[in-house]
Design a protein around this motif. Structure first.
Motif, PDB file in Angstrom:
ATOM      1  N   ALA A 216       0.830  -1.208   0.000  1.00 61.91           N
ATOM      2  CA  ALA A 216       0.000   0.000   0.000  1.00 61.91           C
ATOM      3  C   ALA A 216       0.866   1.260   0.000  1.00 61.91           C
ATOM      4  O   ALA A 216       0.576   2.234  -0.707  1.00 61.91           O
ATOM      5  CB  ALA A 216      -0.934  -0.004   1.216  1.00 61.91           C
ATOM      6  N   LEU A 217       1.947   1.246   0.781  1.00 58.22           N
ATOM      7  CA  LEU A 217       2.834   2.409   0.841  1.00 58.22           C
ATOM      8  C   LEU A 217       3.555   2.638  -0.482  1.00 58.22           C
ATOM      9  O   LEU A 217       3.766   3.773  -0.905  1.00 58.22           O
ATOM     10  CB  LEU A 217       3.853   2.239   1.966  1.00 58.22           C
ATOM     11  N   VAL A 218       3.956   1.568  -1.140  1.00 58.01           N
ATOM     12  CA  VAL A 218       4.623   1.693  -2.436  1.00 58.01           C
ATOM     13  C   VAL A 218       3.668   2.312  -3.461  1.00 58.01           C
ATOM     14  O   VAL A 218       4.057   3.178  -4.250  1.00 58.01           O
ATOM     15  CB  VAL A 218       5.134   0.322  -2.913  1.00 58.01           C
ATOM     16  N   LEU A 219       2.413   1.879  -3.451  1.00 64.05           N
ATOM     17  CA  LEU A 219       1.421   2.458  -4.358  1.00 64.05           C
ATOM     18  C   LEU A 219       1.154   3.924  -4.015  1.00 64.05           C
ATOM     19  O   LEU A 219       0.977   4.759  -4.903  1.00 64.05           O
ATOM     20  CB  LEU A 219       0.114   1.670  -4.284  1.00 64.05           C
ATOM     21  N   ILE A 227      13.811   2.664  -0.029  1.00 66.97           N
ATOM     22  CA  ILE A 227      13.874   4.103   0.256  1.00 66.97           C
ATOM     23  C   ILE A 227      13.024   4.439   1.475  1.00 66.97           C
ATOM     24  O   ILE A 227      13.393   5.286   2.295  1.00 66.97           O
ATOM     25  CB  ILE A 227      13.407   4.908  -0.970  1.00 66.97           C
ATOM     26  N   LEU A 228      11.899   3.757   1.609  1.00 66.53           N
ATOM     27  CA  LEU A 228      10.968   4.069   2.696  1.00 66.53           C
ATOM     28  C   LEU A 228      11.427   3.531   4.048  1.00 66.53           C
ATOM     29  O   LEU A 228      11.069   4.076   5.083  1.00 66.53           O
ATOM     30  CB  LEU A 228       9.580   3.498   2.371  1.00 66.53           C
ATOM     31  N   PHE A 229      12.245   2.454   4.026  1.00 64.43           N
ATOM     32  CA  PHE A 229      12.642   1.807   5.280  1.00 64.43           C
ATOM     33  C   PHE A 229      14.048   2.247   5.677  1.00 64.43           C
ATOM     34  O   PHE A 229      14.985   2.177   4.881  1.00 64.43           O
ATOM     35  CB  PHE A 229      12.601   0.286   5.129  1.00 64.43           C
ATOM     36  N   THR A 235      12.936   1.620  11.043  1.00 62.52           N
ATOM     37  CA  THR A 235      11.659   2.339  11.044  1.00 62.52           C
ATOM     38  C   THR A 235      11.253   2.659   9.615  1.00 62.52           C
ATOM     39  O   THR A 235      12.099   2.785   8.724  1.00 62.52           O
ATOM     40  CB  THR A 235      11.757   3.650  11.846  1.00 62.52           C
ATOM     41  N   TRP A 236       9.948   2.796   9.417  1.00 58.83           N
ATOM     42  CA  TRP A 236       9.402   3.187   8.111  1.00 58.83           C
ATOM     43  C   TRP A 236       9.175   4.699   8.116  1.00 58.83           C
ATOM     44  O   TRP A 236       8.438   5.218   8.954  1.00 58.83           O
ATOM     45  CB  TRP A 236       8.090   2.454   7.853  1.00 58.83           C
ATOM     46  N   ASN A 237       9.800   5.396   7.155  1.00 55.18           N
ATOM     47  CA  ASN A 237       9.711   6.854   7.097  1.00 55.18           C
ATOM     48  C   ASN A 237       8.853   7.319   5.915  1.00 55.18           C
ATOM     49  O   ASN A 237       9.169   8.308   5.252  1.00 55.18           O
ATOM     50  CB  ASN A 237      11.122   7.458   6.981  1.00 55.18           C
ATOM     51  N   TRP A 238       7.788   6.610   5.642  1.00 55.96           N
ATOM     52  CA  TRP A 238       6.947   6.913   4.477  1.00 55.96           C
ATOM     53  C   TRP A 238       6.191   8.228   4.605  1.00 55.96           C
ATOM     54  O   TRP A 238       5.824   8.847   3.600  1.00 55.96           O
ATOM     55  CB  TRP A 238       5.955   5.766   4.269  1.00 55.96           C
ATOM     56  N   GLN A 253       0.944   1.941  10.428  1.00 56.59           N
ATOM     57  CA  GLN A 253       2.113   1.723  11.282  1.00 56.59           C
ATOM     58  C   GLN A 253       1.964   0.461  12.128  1.00 56.59           C
ATOM     59  O   GLN A 253       2.935  -0.268  12.346  1.00 56.59           O
ATOM     60  CB  GLN A 253       2.332   2.945  12.192  1.00 56.59           C
ATOM     61  N   LYS A 254       0.761   0.202  12.578  1.00 55.00           N
ATOM     62  CA  LYS A 254       0.550  -1.007  13.388  1.00 55.00           C
ATOM     63  C   LYS A 254       0.692  -2.264  12.528  1.00 55.00           C
ATOM     64  O   LYS A 254       1.219  -3.280  12.990  1.00 55.00           O
ATOM     65  CB  LYS A 254      -0.827  -0.972  14.054  1.00 55.00           C
TER      66      LYS A 254
END
Length: 562
Positions: A216-219, A227-229, A235-238, A253-254
């Motif tokens: 979902a985050l990639v979309l 790049i996001l992680f 941590t995920w910095n999306w 996030q959960k």
């Protein structure tokens, strides 16, 4: 261990005296995927999965066939409109085959390549469309284990995203060949699958929820997971790339929590949390949850251009489904919950494969080192393959220490390069984020101070690019962006100078005006009148005093008084 010597079945050849090969449409570690036509169903098209093996041991082959048939029955029980249907299985010339439904459509990775974007409300609806599918398979003791944009497609005739590439049979093969973590038998994708799945082989329903959230985050961000992680602090910095509703962000996030126990424990829990958000888009029933430039796209079959036939096959095999119910004996050893006698039986089969494991691990390591990566994703894959080969060699009772050390040194070099490339990606992304803000401020700036502020942000973005080493994979992108930022900075400098000139006082206003001299006459001179220069008046004549009387002098010329 999978044979690499078996050739492709040529187009036109009949299989099982029924199916005619049209073409190869996919290939993986366990075999190949073909598009076929069924002669007994009026040439209707289906998908044929061919599974390869190299077992020469009779007992190992018998176990392989037993588990294959058992897991094929599991697939046959899946009846859901968002899962391609399993139709049949058969054995021919020592090879095992599965026949599955063929559906036209586009994968979500294809939509990303085409430049499509997704809104927050659309991502929520997309999740609500797929979570019931996960709930369905989880209730039946099945984990997908390979959710990504490649394995979700939009099927226009069903008006739903369809989940493909399950891997129940793959797990069965891995359990027999004793190679559960080989790249040829690896279940899941780096970046999309949670750590406990990739590195420890653990699997449960929360794995799929994690992978679905990453997808979902990639979309949503159009950024690769690498790049996001943030690997430095896990941590995920999306949220640096998109603005979202806080409640929605908390749900994502959960789902992405590092520890499985900290995630939602079922798809139903996520559905319940999402339904409480007021983000549902107003869409016509026949439209997919996709948009570009604010416009909702029509289903794939209606998109202009030639539709792409995608194997909505469920390749329910090559990717990552694990059945974790205890009654599925061949796979229960993954979770250490098999009956004792079953574990002993598997162990006897595994004892026959030590030589195969060693040869395959060495071949795998050498193949990885022979690759020439051109991107961070390819480099990460090489690192993963080499690391996996090293782990296999370390677990063998007999080891070639010198060879193992050389592989470990290479792994360290590749890891250092991977870290360098990841840092470059982060700096590049930071520069892009600054450029977006600089461009926004440039567009609204009206005063000199506002223009100078925007210029400083452009300069900060350029500084970030200058920090990136010139030998990284993204060097050409860095070079292009650097030129673009320099041009922006130069234009802003020109605007600032123009503004300064416009606001400076005029030079003419600094010189006081001189009075215009009046003409000597109120009329022009006549021809007879010639202007004469002014003449000075002669001073008056002084009176001449009368002559004085002569003074007598003595003969010697002295006056009488001397």
């Amino acid at each position: 261990m999978i044979s690499t010597q078996a050739g492709e079945i040529p187009p036109g050849k009949k299989v099982n005296d029924r199916y005619e090969i049209i073409k190869v449409i996919g290939q993986g570690g366990f075999g190949r995927t073909y598009l076929i036509s069924d002669r007994q169903r009026f040439e209707e098209k289906f998908v044929l999965k061919e599974f390869l093996h190299s077992h020469t041991n009779t007992k190992a082959m018998a176990k392989f066939r037993e588990l294959f048939e058992r897991e094929a029955k599991v697939l046959h029980q899946l009846k859901h409109q968002q899962i391609p249907q399993f139709l049949a299985w058969f054995e021919e010339e020592g090879k095992l085959f599965l026949v599955q439904e063929y559906i036209q459509g586009k994968s979500y990775s294809e939509f990303l390549v085409e430049g499509k974007t997704f809104s927050e409300a659309e991502i929520k609806q997309w999740l609500l469309d797929l979570l019931p599918v996960l709930d369905y398979i989880h209730d039946r003791g099945i984990i997908h284990r390979d959710i990504s944009p490649d394995n979700i497609i939009w099927c226009s005739d069903r008006q739903k995203p369809v989940l493909i590439d399950f891997g129940v049979v793959k797990e069965a093969i891995a359990s027999v060949t004793h190679l559960p973590s080989s790249p040829l038998t690896r279940v899941g994708k780096p970046g999309y699958s949670p750590p406990e799945q990739l590195y420890h082989g653990q699997s449960n329903a929360t794995n799929d929820l994690y992978s679905l959230a990453v997808t979902a985050l990639v979309l949503f961000t159009r950024k690769d997971p690498s790049i996001l992680f943030d690997t430095s602090n896990f941590t995920w910095n999306w949220q640096n790339y998109v603005n979202v509703n806080n409640n929605f962000a908390q749900i994502i996030q959960k789902m992405l929590a590092n520890a499985p126990e900290d995630r939602y424990q079922s798809a139903r829990e996520v559905i319940s949390a999402l339904e409480k958000l007021n983000l549902t888009p107003t869409l016509s029933p026949d439209l997919p949850v996709i948009k570009t430039s604010g416009t909702i796209l029509q289903p794939a079959a209606k998109i202009p251009g030639k539709p792409i036939a995608f194997t909505c096959l469920a390749t329910i095999l090559i990717a990552g489904v694990v059945v974790f119910a205890k009654n599925l004996g061949g796979l229960c050893n993954i979770f250490n919950n098999c009956p004792v006698e079953n574990n002993e039986e598997i162990a006897q089969v595994n004892d026959l494969n030590f030589t195969e494991v060693y040869n395959q691990a060495v071949a795998q390591a050498n193949a990885a080192l022979a690759e020439t990566p051109q991107s961070i994703a390819e480099l990460a894959e090489i690192h993963s393959q080499l690391d996996d080969a090293i782990n296999q060699l370390e677990n063998l009772p007999a080891q070639d220490e010198e060879l193992l050390i050389s592989y470990q040194n290479k792994l360290q070099e590749i890891g250092d390069r991977l870290t360098k490339e990841q840092e470059a990606e982060k700096k590049f992304s930071a520069a892009e984020a600054l450029a977006v803000e600089a461009d926004r401020q440039t567009n609204v700036a009206t005063t000199i101070s506002e223009l100078e502020a925007a210029q400083r942000i452009w300069e900060a973005a350029q500084t970030k690019l200058d920090e990136i080493d010139s030998d990284t994979y993204i060097r050409e992108n860095v070079k292009s962006k650097n030129a673009e930022y320099q041009e922006k900075i130069a234009k802003l400098a020109d605007l600032v100078r123009q503004k300064q000139l416009q606001s400076a006082p005029s030079v003419e206003k600094l010189v006081p005006e001189q009075p215009t001299p009046k003409p000597l006459l109120d009329r022009p001179f006549s021809p007879q009148e010639t202007p004469q220069p002014p003449r000075f008046k002669e001073p008056p004549e002084l009176p001449v005093p009368p002559p004085s009387e002569p003074v007598e002098t003595r003969p010697n010329g002295c006056p009488d008084f001397c």
